[in-house]
Design a protein around this motif. Structure first.
Motif, PDB file in Angstrom:
ATOM      1  N   PRO A 224       2.051  -3.183  12.177  1.00  0.00           N
ATOM      2  CA  PRO A 224       2.109  -3.912  10.907  1.00  0.00           C
ATOM      3  C   PRO A 224       0.738  -4.196  10.282  1.00  0.00           C
ATOM      4  O   PRO A 224       0.627  -4.237   9.047  1.00  0.00           O
ATOM      5  CB  PRO A 224       2.824  -5.212  11.287  1.00  0.00           C
ATOM      6  N   ALA A 225      -0.294  -4.384  11.098  1.00  0.00           N
ATOM      7  CA  ALA A 225      -1.621  -4.718  10.558  1.00  0.00           C
ATOM      8  C   ALA A 225      -2.168  -3.620   9.659  1.00  0.00           C
ATOM      9  O   ALA A 225      -3.076  -3.878   8.846  1.00  0.00           O
ATOM     10  CB  ALA A 225      -2.592  -4.989  11.698  1.00  0.00           C
ATOM     11  N   THR A 226      -1.654  -2.408   9.765  1.00  0.00           N
ATOM     12  CA  THR A 226      -2.156  -1.288   8.951  1.00  0.00           C
ATOM     13  C   THR A 226      -1.450  -1.189   7.601  1.00  0.00           C
ATOM     14  O   THR A 226      -1.785  -0.307   6.802  1.00  0.00           O
ATOM     15  CB  THR A 226      -1.980   0.040   9.706  1.00  0.00           C
ATOM     16  N   LEU A 227      -0.486  -2.063   7.342  1.00  0.00           N
ATOM     17  CA  LEU A 227       0.309  -1.998   6.117  1.00  0.00           C
ATOM     18  C   LEU A 227      -0.112  -3.070   5.121  1.00  0.00           C
ATOM     19  O   LEU A 227      -0.552  -4.153   5.508  1.00  0.00           O
ATOM     20  CB  LEU A 227       1.798  -2.171   6.430  1.00  0.00           C
ATOM     21  N   SER A 228       0.061  -2.778   3.855  1.00  0.00           N
ATOM     22  CA  SER A 228      -0.161  -3.772   2.808  1.00  0.00           C
ATOM     23  C   SER A 228       0.988  -4.774   2.792  1.00  0.00           C
ATOM     24  O   SER A 228       2.028  -4.576   3.438  1.00  0.00           O
ATOM     25  CB  SER A 228      -0.252  -3.081   1.444  1.00  0.00           C
ATOM     26  N   GLY A 229       0.829  -5.847   2.006  1.00  0.00           N
ATOM     27  CA  GLY A 229       1.883  -6.856   1.916  1.00  0.00           C
ATOM     28  C   GLY A 229       3.189  -6.291   1.387  1.00  0.00           C
ATOM     29  O   GLY A 229       4.271  -6.608   1.891  1.00  0.00           O
ATOM     30  N   GLY A 230       3.112  -5.438   0.370  1.00  0.00           N
ATOM     31  CA  GLY A 230       4.325  -4.844  -0.174  1.00  0.00           C
ATOM     32  C   GLY A 230       5.014  -3.928   0.816  1.00  0.00           C
ATOM     33  O   GLY A 230       6.248  -3.898   0.902  1.00  0.00           O
ATOM     34  N   MET A 231       4.218  -3.180   1.581  1.00  0.00           N
ATOM     35  CA  MET A 231       4.799  -2.290   2.593  1.00  0.00           C
ATOM     36  C   MET A 231       5.464  -3.103   3.695  1.00  0.00           C
ATOM     37  O   MET A 231       6.553  -2.744   4.177  1.00  0.00           O
ATOM     38  CB  MET A 231       3.713  -1.390   3.160  1.00  0.00           C
ATOM     39  N   ARG A 232       4.860  -4.188   4.091  1.00  0.00           N
ATOM     40  CA  ARG A 232       5.454  -5.046   5.133  1.00  0.00           C
ATOM     41  C   ARG A 232       6.798  -5.613   4.664  1.00  0.00           C
ATOM     42  O   ARG A 232       7.747  -5.701   5.440  1.00  0.00           O
ATOM     43  CB  ARG A 232       4.482  -6.162   5.515  1.00  0.00           C
ATOM     44  N   GLN A 233       6.878  -5.995   3.385  1.00  0.00           N
ATOM     45  CA  GLN A 233       8.138  -6.509   2.863  1.00  0.00           C
ATOM     46  C   GLN A 233       9.199  -5.415   2.827  1.00  0.00           C
ATOM     47  O   GLN A 233      10.392  -5.683   3.014  1.00  0.00           O
ATOM     48  CB  GLN A 233       7.949  -7.111   1.469  1.00  0.00           C
TER      49      GLN A 233
END
Length: 252
Positions: A127-136
């Motif tokens: 998850p740390a490699t993803l942006s906020g939108g990608m995490r959502q």
């Protein structure tokens, strides 16, 4: 249209403050409902009651069928709540993994959902490699894997920039089409864009929650007639004050 969820004469007190008194609401099956209101009026408390995370002091919450709350409702908080040590595909499978039900078929469904939200190529990332939108998007895929008929969303887009928020609203609406969705938001335009009905929790005892029934189908453009015509009325409902306004300690 048949109701998915009905609240009848619900009372709720939190930390000695009255949150709801005699609150009655109806959420129709298969529609998107938005809930707006001033901070502290009890929007998150409403979701927690429906999710079974909190019990009312009085009144009744009825569901369309006799299945347990656990099998009916998925709760999507503001925070994506991804586990940082699990890969993206394993985060999507978190529910089955915790229940000891994860199988190769579960993984295939998770991969399909990641494809649906545009993240299949990120399946092995943390998850740390993803942006906020990608995490959502991952959080949305995790919710869909559980296949719930009722989805509760507590400001899931609030931490995103305007363009990402607009894009993810569209993705969420399409993937959740046909389910009963209750979205808590502070954004009147978001509510008018996504919803069949908008419910406005207002301060005061007894509790009031007027509803706007919107014409045309969501997903509406930012220049749609519904937004232009209904936004002033929605603001007037949000501006309602009451001398007996509650000071509830809810997190909404």
């Amino acid at each position: 249209m048949r109701s998915a969820i009905t609240l009848e004469s619900v009372d709720l007190t939190h930390s000695q403050h009255r949150v709801f008194k005699d609150l009655s609401m109806n959420f129709e099956k298969g529609l998107w409902h938005s809930v707006l209101g001033r901070s502290g009026v009890g929007k998150t408390s409403l979701l927690r009651l429906i999710a079974g995370l909190q019990k009312p002091d009085a009144g009744e919450i009825r569901f369309d069928n006799n299945a347990s709350l656990k099998s009916q409702v998925a709760y999507v908080p503001q925070d994506d709540s991804l586990l940082p040590w699990l890969s993206i595909v394993d985060n999507v499978q978190l529910g089955p993994r915790l229940r000891g039900e994860a199988t190769s078929a579960t993984r295939e469904r998770a991969l399909k959902l990641l494809k649906d939200v545009g993240l299949r190529e990120w399946r092995d990332n943390l998850p740390a490699t993803l942006s906020g939108g990608m995490r959502q998007r991952v959080a949305l895929a995790r919710t869909l894997l559980e296949n719930p008929p009722v989805v509760l969303m507590d400001e899931p887009f609030s931490r995103l920039d305007a363009i990402t928020r607009h894009e993810l609203q569209g993705v969420a609406f399409e993937l959740l089409r046909g389910r009963t969705v209750i979205l808590v938001t502070h954004d009147p335009a978001e509510a008018l864009r996504l919803s069949h009905k908008v419910h406005v929790l207002q301060p005061g005892i007894p509790s009031r929650c007027p509803t706007l029934e919107l014409e045309s189908q969501p997903l509406r453009g930012i220049e749609s007639d519904v937004l232009m015509q209904q936004l002033p009325q929605l603001w007037r409902l949000l501006e309602v004050q009451d001398s007996d306004a509650i000071e509830a300690n809810s997190t909404s």
